[in-house]
Scaffold this motif. Structure first.
Motif, PDB file in Angstrom:
ATOM      1  N   PRO A  73      39.150  46.010  33.223  1.00 19.49           N
ATOM      2  CA  PRO A  73      38.988  46.948  34.341  1.00 19.49           C
ATOM      3  C   PRO A  73      37.696  46.634  35.096  1.00 19.49           C
ATOM      4  O   PRO A  73      36.695  46.235  34.489  1.00 19.49           O
ATOM      5  N   VAL A  74      37.723  46.816  36.394  1.00 17.34           N
ATOM      6  CA  VAL A  74      36.570  46.502  37.234  1.00 17.34           C
ATOM      7  C   VAL A  74      36.216  47.720  38.075  1.00 17.34           C
ATOM      8  O   VAL A  74      37.070  48.278  38.759  1.00 17.34           O
ATOM      9  N   ALA A  75      34.950  48.141  38.010  1.00 15.66           N
ATOM     10  CA  ALA A  75      34.501  49.297  38.783  1.00 15.66           C
ATOM     11  C   ALA A  75      34.450  48.943  40.264  1.00 15.66           C
ATOM     12  O   ALA A  75      34.146  47.802  40.630  1.00 15.66           O
TER      13      ALA A  75
ATOM     14  N   TRP B 150      45.726  44.363  41.783  1.00 11.93           N
ATOM     15  CA  TRP B 150      46.190  45.750  41.818  1.00 11.93           C
ATOM     16  C   TRP B 150      45.319  46.639  40.932  1.00 11.93           C
ATOM     17  O   TRP B 150      44.911  47.732  41.335  1.00 11.93           O
ATOM     18  N   ARG B 151      45.004  46.165  39.737  1.00 11.75           N
ATOM     19  CA  ARG B 151      44.193  46.966  38.819  1.00 11.75           C
ATOM     20  C   ARG B 151      42.739  47.091  39.300  1.00 11.75           C
ATOM     21  O   ARG B 151      42.058  48.048  38.941  1.00 11.75           O
TER      22      ARG B 151
ATOM     23  N   VAL C 190      32.423  31.036  47.314  1.00 11.28           N
ATOM     24  CA  VAL C 190      31.577  31.175  46.117  1.00 11.28           C
ATOM     25  C   VAL C 190      31.834  32.524  45.445  1.00 11.28           C
ATOM     26  O   VAL C 190      31.855  32.625  44.210  1.00 11.28           O
ATOM     27  N   SER C 191      32.047  33.560  46.232  1.00 21.30           N
ATOM     28  CA  SER C 191      32.229  34.908  45.679  1.00 21.30           C
ATOM     29  C   SER C 191      33.494  35.029  44.834  1.00 21.30           C
ATOM     30  O   SER C 191      33.609  35.944  44.013  1.00 21.30           O
ATOM     31  N   LEU C 192      34.448  34.111  45.022  1.00 19.83           N
ATOM     32  CA  LEU C 192      35.690  34.188  44.252  1.00 19.83           C
ATOM     33  C   LEU C 192      35.431  34.064  42.757  1.00 19.83           C
ATOM     34  O   LEU C 192      36.124  34.687  41.945  1.00 19.83           O
ATOM     35  N   TRP C 193      34.437  33.246  42.378  1.00 20.49           N
ATOM     36  CA  TRP C 193      34.145  33.093  40.953  1.00 20.49           C
ATOM     37  C   TRP C 193      33.723  34.418  40.336  1.00 20.49           C
ATOM     38  O   TRP C 193      34.146  34.757  39.227  1.00 20.49           O
ATOM     39  N   PHE C 194      32.884  35.187  41.023  1.00 19.61           N
ATOM     40  CA  PHE C 194      32.374  36.430  40.460  1.00 19.61           C
ATOM     41  C   PHE C 194      33.490  37.458  40.295  1.00 19.61           C
ATOM     42  O   PHE C 194      33.501  38.217  39.320  1.00 19.61           O
ATOM     43  N   GLY C 195      34.422  37.493  41.233  1.00 15.40           N
ATOM     44  CA  GLY C 195      35.569  38.376  41.067  1.00 15.40           C
ATOM     45  C   GLY C 195      36.427  37.965  39.886  1.00 15.40           C
ATOM     46  O   GLY C 195      36.878  38.804  39.099  1.00 15.40           O
ATOM     47  N   PHE C 196      36.642  36.658  39.738  1.00 14.92           N
ATOM     48  CA  PHE C 196      37.433  36.139  38.625  1.00 14.92           C
ATOM     49  C   PHE C 196      36.744  36.421  37.291  1.00 14.92           C
ATOM     50  O   PHE C 196      37.386  36.840  36.318  1.00 14.92           O
ATOM     51  N   ALA C 197      35.421  36.201  37.252  1.00 24.64           N
ATOM     52  CA  ALA C 197      34.673  36.411  36.009  1.00 24.64           C
ATOM     53  C   ALA C 197      34.730  37.872  35.570  1.00 24.64           C
ATOM     54  O   ALA C 197      34.899  38.169  34.378  1.00 24.64           O
ATOM     55  N   ASP C 198      34.583  38.801  36.532  1.00 23.82           N
ATOM     56  CA  ASP C 198      34.636  40.219  36.181  1.00 23.82           C
ATOM     57  C   ASP C 198      36.041  40.653  35.788  1.00 23.82           C
ATOM     58  O   ASP C 198      36.224  41.461  34.872  1.00 23.82           O
TER      59      ASP C 198
END
Length: 277
Positions: free
Chosen positions: A7-9, A200-201, A254-262
């Motif tokens: 889950p991601v806040a 979605w989540r 670059v920001s895609l990695w941080f979304g994927f990591a979270d």
């Protein structure tokens, strides 16, 4: 890499942007150069394969997203950034993963071509006509009247809505799909489903993320126009647009990695390295 959906806040959506800018500042030229290399490759492809080069280039976008994730992960771990990272997904020894990446590329190419065709049908070719008119427009000439006439055509607005809506729908399953094939060994179909489920989540975070990017682009665009107006140099705006667009596009990837990591609990190789803005 063991991946598991987390889950991601909602507030994380903004952190993805700020952390991307912070990481970009570590190697700005290398990261922008990676994006420029991709653009130049597309241009050469279009020149070498007339008629088909543009379509084939669209199929390379999933590799671009994966390449930037690989480069960002490498940089966080103290590693290099280089052009071969853009095709690293096709260089893995696992044949099934390579086949899945090719499948994603082909599927995205067909989907993007369908989006373009439907949008062109919806606007009656007005978007393409606008591009031609802007390229040929001369100040004070009859081209200005042609541009105004196209902008006043309601079909253009309808076509833009169709283009934007269908592009978003196509992007959702492909957002993390190449990374899930590369690091989790998922099939193309499973990766498309997992990416859709992840977005979605994490829809609250992605809403914040989208609003954050729109606000930043609006602020940057407004600032550039104000600077141009205050200095009385209309040509300054044209000079600023290209480098700003390259930087913003690079930081976005670059920001895609941080979304994927979270979303999936992915971390750099050597440690649980993080970066804060």
């Amino acid at each position: 890499m063991g991946l598991r959906l987390h889950p991601v806040a909602p507030r994380q959506g903004w952190l993805w942007i700020t952390r991307a800018f912070a990481l970009w500042r570590q190697r700005p030229l290398a990261l922008v150069g990676l994006f420029v290399f991709f653009l130049v490759s597309l241009l050469l492809l279009a020149l070498l394969v007339p008629g088909l080069g543009g379509a084939i280039g669209l199929g390379g976008l999933p590799l671009l997203t994966l390449g930037f994730m690989i480069a960002s992960r490498s940089l966080l771990d103290g590693g290099p950034v280089h052009a071969l990272q853009l095709i690293e997904g096709l260089r893995v020894p696992d044949r099934s993963r390579r086949r899945a990446q090719w499948t994603l590329c082909a599927g995205y190419m067909l989907g993007a071509m369908l989006v373009i065709s439907l949008a062109d049908w919806a606007d009656g070719g007005q978007f393409e006509a606008l591009q031609r008119a802007l390229a040929e427009n001369q100040p004070g000439g009859k081209g200005a009247a042609q541009v105004n006439a196209i902008l006043a055509d309601p079909r253009l607005a309808w076509g833009m809505l169709v283009r934007l809506g269908l592009t978003v729908l196509l992007s959702v399953p492909y957002w993390y799909a190449p990374a899930l094939v590369h690091w989790a060994g998922q099939s193309a179909g499973q990766a498309l489903f997992s990416s859709t489920l992840a977005l979605w989540r994490s829809r609250g975070a992605f809403l914040v993320y989208s609003i954050g990017w729109m606000a930043l682009m609006t602020a940057i665009g407004t600032g550039a126009m104000l600077a141009s107006a205050l200095l009385g140099a209309g040509q300054l705006l044209g000079v600023l647009v290209m480098p700003l667009a390259l930087v913003i596009s690079t930081v976005f990837y670059v920001s895609l990695w941080f979304g994927f990591a979270d979303s999936f609990g992915a971390r750099p190789v050597g440690s649980a390295t993080t970066i804060d803005a």
